[in-house]
Design an enzyme around this catalytic site. Structure first.
Site, PDB file in Angstrom:
ATOM      1  CD  GLU A 113      -1.942 -72.819  73.147  1.00 36.33           C
ATOM      2  OE1 GLU A 113      -2.321 -73.034  74.311  1.00 36.33           O
ATOM      3  OE2 GLU A 113      -1.241 -71.828  72.832  1.00 36.33           O
ATOM      4  CB  SER A 486     -22.734 -24.365  33.363  1.00 39.52           C
ATOM      5  OG  SER A 486     -22.392 -22.997  33.443  1.00 39.52           O
TER       6      SER A 486
END
Length: 828
Positions: A113, A486
């Protein structure tokens, strides 16, 4: 007259040059004109630039805030042991100071860059000239924008290509170079730049593409990431691996040319094979429901700012237990799915003959049917009753034979209906078996929920709200109201202990019937799950065998209103459990989280603890904003007496030893596990609610739109295996414990009693036939108060006066003094 020779010479010269001056003077005047024009033009440009600068400079944004750089940072959710569970925000970013960015990453970026970043003043004039020459020669170039220019553009400006935007960019570049140091500018760039895959900055990109922290990057990996700023989509190593590798190779060369690495290092980096994380690999513990719950809680507190200020939330969740819970629930659901009828392929597509076209068609089809974790999509190329050849993405072909075909035999039959028949072009689901073979399967329609709590504090240890968060975001742990079946009976039994019942109380497991004349509607004849009646049995055996008739008789004796009041102590909502006898069979509504909270009371000795999830919230700098300390049990939190919890634990322990959940102790090979199965009518909901003194876990399974799971499906066959699978891992290395008996209980003949009921007190029997006066062999029924009662005094089913118009008994009518005493007991 004599002739003037000088005049003649001058005329001759003028004629020769064609004018009054020499040709040299004319050229000189032309050059002067040109120079004047250029000077005027230059002056005009300077004036225009000066005017532009005078107008533009005051409009430049204030960049002083960049000296304290604060980008948008996502909300992150972590487990109690520091594992990231989730991330929320548009920008996935890990803010990393320049000192912590490894040199290999900085060098890779500078090489491609802005190699002269530390030597130019913001504008690289040599770079501009080099880029212009390279572009004219169509050579590969690293571009003309410096890192400072890119920071100016990325932070403050748009990407439009106009003279005005470029002017602002140049001005901002000079301003940045004046205000910030080079390291500050590079730090902003390394954290701000977009690199695809929702990753902003190289630290986030390292996690997104390689699944590792930036400090562990190799030269080859750093070069791959450094290629992304130019075009994140074009050089994405996931979607465009060939282009990404080509740019990576060039960046490695640039690193060597600029002296950042040696030639040998460059060659080694070029040869390194990189392991790119697939897009579908989130790389985290599967805690999507946990993360989403935290997101909702944090958003309620901070609003939209929650997604940008870099909040870090530490939860109570244990990462290892969370992952085990996720896999256990998925396994339980898929095991159930293997027992179901094959529903057929998800889609049928036409297969082209050309291989390239085939790959494209397959990729398009599978994109519409993404993998669901380990349940993967594939397209059938060949199909017969003995063999299937299928293809997955990336042209991966494989065979399914033998046992791998069993789940879809109905779809391979010659008589299979068109929508079910597996044929070339069918989109199917497959899984890998433990033997590394392939098995055909299907996406499940059934759902499930799993939650685990620390009963001592209420801290959520694991939570899985469904089979797959991305398939169904409905959190069944906290949002699904289902019948507990249950699994609700222990709370009724707990109420009975306070009414004089003991584990040795004999209760008659005999038929009950309420006719239409009594109910005012449909006759009600409750049944046991197995359809059998075993007659008189001790209360502890009745609960272990989950006898419905016994539970109904107990609730009759306790009183439905009293029981409704009692269950609120465990965190249940009274209005969700109408005061009718059906409460004994779990006909009310609960969430799995409520069931876990309720069973935690039994596990911790009788204290009510509220579930909590968020332990700490910090900002991105680590400053603590919120911190929650686990509550310590106090008498103010007591829900039931310690002796009630102790005896209920013994009853629940018998269930895991010899009752409907006997597989728990047999497989786990330890006696300190407790719990109760739950199965509703027609097997619509199945549960297992269980605990160890240090961990409560609840499993639920059922369909979102309630329908039967199958005649043979119960809490013991569906939900219990998931619980055992989880507990095998969660309790590994945890020593077996045996709770100490609290004050007020005594052991008589191997059974525990409240001290006041240990010598024949309390309820000795319930629902037994009334003995003839001459038959001394059968004891008289005993009332809840401990004294001998009349045959109809305690739950006599034949006494129709006990029934209301709904076919269930009303609350017993007691003297006001006794009623007040019962309420006082509940409030203590």
């Amino acid at each position: 007259m004599p002739t003037d020779s000088r005049s003649d010479d001058s005329s001759a010269r003028r004629r020769k040059t064609g004018g009054d001056g020499t040709w040299q003077s004319r050229i000189g005047r032309a050059l002067l004109w040109c120079a004047g024009a250029v000077a005027a033009a230059a002056l005009s440009v300077l004036i225009l630039v000066a005017v532009a600068l005078a107008v533009a400079y005051p409009n430049l944004p204030d960049i002083s805030e960049l000296s304290d750089y604060r980008p948008k940072l996502p909300l992150r959710v972590y487990s109690s042991d520091g594992v990231m569970l989730g991330e929320f925000g548009e920008e996935r970013r890990n803010l990393t100071p320049i000192a912590q960015i490894p040199a290999v990453m900085k060098n890779a970026v500078l090489a491609i860059e802005d190699a002269r970043f530390y030597s130019h003043s913001g504008i690289d004039y040599r770079g501009l000239l080099r880029a212009a020459v390279a572009n004219m020669g169509r050579a590969k170039s690293q571009g003309a924008s410096t890192i400072t220019m890119q920071v100016a553009r990325n932070v403050y400006l748009s990407s439009e290509k106009t003279f005005t935007r470029k002017l602002y960019e140049v001005l901002l570049t000079f301003k940045l170079e004046h205000l910030l140091t080079k390291d500050q500018i590079l730090e902003i760039y390394m954290n701000q730049i977009f690199l695809g895959n929702r990753a902003y900055g190289f630290a986030a990109a390292s996690e997104a593409y390689f699944g590792k922290p930036m400090k562990d990057l190799t030269i080859a990996e750093a070069a791959m990431l450094a290629g992304l700023p130019k075009a994140p989509s074009a050089y994405n190593p996931i979607s465009n691996p060939s282009r990404a590798r080509s740019r990576q190779q060039y960046i490695i060369e640039r690193m060597a040319e600029n002296g950042f690495i040696t030639a040998d290092q460059a060659e080694a980096a070029k040869r390194q094979e990189l392991k790119i994380r697939p897009a579908s690999d989130h790389g985290r513990v599967h805690a999507e429901y946990v993360a989403e719950t935290v997101r909702q809680l944090v958003f309620a507190q901070y609003g939209e700012e929650a997604y940008t200020r870099g909040l870090n939330v530490v939860t109570t969740v244990n990462a290892a237990q969370q992952e085990v819970a996720y896999r256990a629930l998925r396994k339980g659901i898929m095991d159930y799915e293997r027992r179901q009828i094959y529903r057929g392929p998800e889609e049928f597509i036409d297969l082209p003959a050309d291989k390239k076209d085939l790959d494209d068609v397959v990729d398009d089809a599978l994109a519409e049917h993404p993998d669901n974790g380990d349940v993967m999509a594939a397209v059938v190329l060949e199909a017969s009753p003995k063999r299937i050849v299928a293809i997955r993405q990336n042209a991966e072909r494989f065979e399914i034979v033998g046992e791998g075909l069993r789940p879809a035999q109905s779809g391979l039959s010659d008589k299979a209906p068109p929508k079910i028949k597996i044929r070339p072009g069918a989109v199917i689901r497959v899984v890998r078996t433990p033997k590394n073979t392939w098995e055909i399967t299907q996406l499940p329609e059934v759902e499930g929920a799993f939650v685990a709590l620390d009963p001592r504090t209420g801290g959520v240890q694991a939570m899985v709200g469904g089979f797959d968060f991305y398939k169904n975001k409905f959190n069944h742990v906290t949002q699904a109201w289902r019948q507990p079946g249950s699994g609700f009976k222990p709370f009724i039994y707990s109420a009975a202990l306070e009414k004089g019942f003991t584990p040795a109380t004999i209760v008659n497991d005999a038929p009950l019937f309420f006719d239409a004349g009594v109910t005012g509607g449909q006759p009600w004849e409750p049944k046991n799950y197995d359809g059998k009646f075993e007659g008189p049995m001790p209360l502890h055996s009745a609960l272990a065998k989950s006898k419905n008739m016994v539970s109904i008789r107990i609730l009759q004796a306790v009183g439905t209103q009293n029981a409704q009041d009692w269950i609120t102590r465990f965190g249940f909502e009274a209005e969700k459990h109408p005061a009718y006898l059906t409460m004994a069979l779990g006909a009310g509504s609960v969430t799995p989280m409520q069931m876990a909270t309720g069973y935690a009371v039994f596990a911790n000795g009788g204290y009510r603890v509220n579930p909590w999830l968020i332990r700490k919230v910090t900002d991105h700098r680590g400053k603590v904003l919120v911190e929650t300390q686990p509550p310590l049990p106090t008498e103010a939190m007591r829900a039931i007496d310690a002796r009630n919890a102790f005896i209920m634990d013994r009853l629940l322990q018998e269930i895991t030893r010899s009752g409907t959940a006997a597989a728990a102790q047999r497989i786990l090979k330890r006696g300190d596990v407790y719990g109760k199965t739950g199965t509703t009518n027609d097997s619509i909901d199945t549960w297992f609610n269980g605990f160890h003194p240090s961990l409560v876990a609840v499993v639920w399974m059922g369909y979102d739109n309630p329908r039967p799971l199958g005649d043979r499906e119960t809490g013991g066959s569906m939900s219990l295996p998931v619980w055992i699978n989880f507990m095998e891992s969660a309790l590994k290395g945890v020593p077996e414990v045996s709770p100490a008996a609290p004050e007020g209980v005594v052991n008589v003949g191997g059974e525990w009693f409240y001290e006041e009921y240990s010598r024949g007190g309390g309820v000795s029997s319930l629902g037994l036939p009334v003995p003839a006066p001459s038959d001394p062999a059968v004891p008289a029924p005993v009332s809840p108060g401990g004294e001998a009662g009349t045959p109809g005094g305690v739950g006599a089913a034949a006494d129709k006066s006990l029934l209301n118009s709904g076919g269930v008994p009303p609350a017993p009518q007691r003297p006001p003094e006794e009623r007040r005493g019962i309420l006082d007991l509940f409030r203590n």
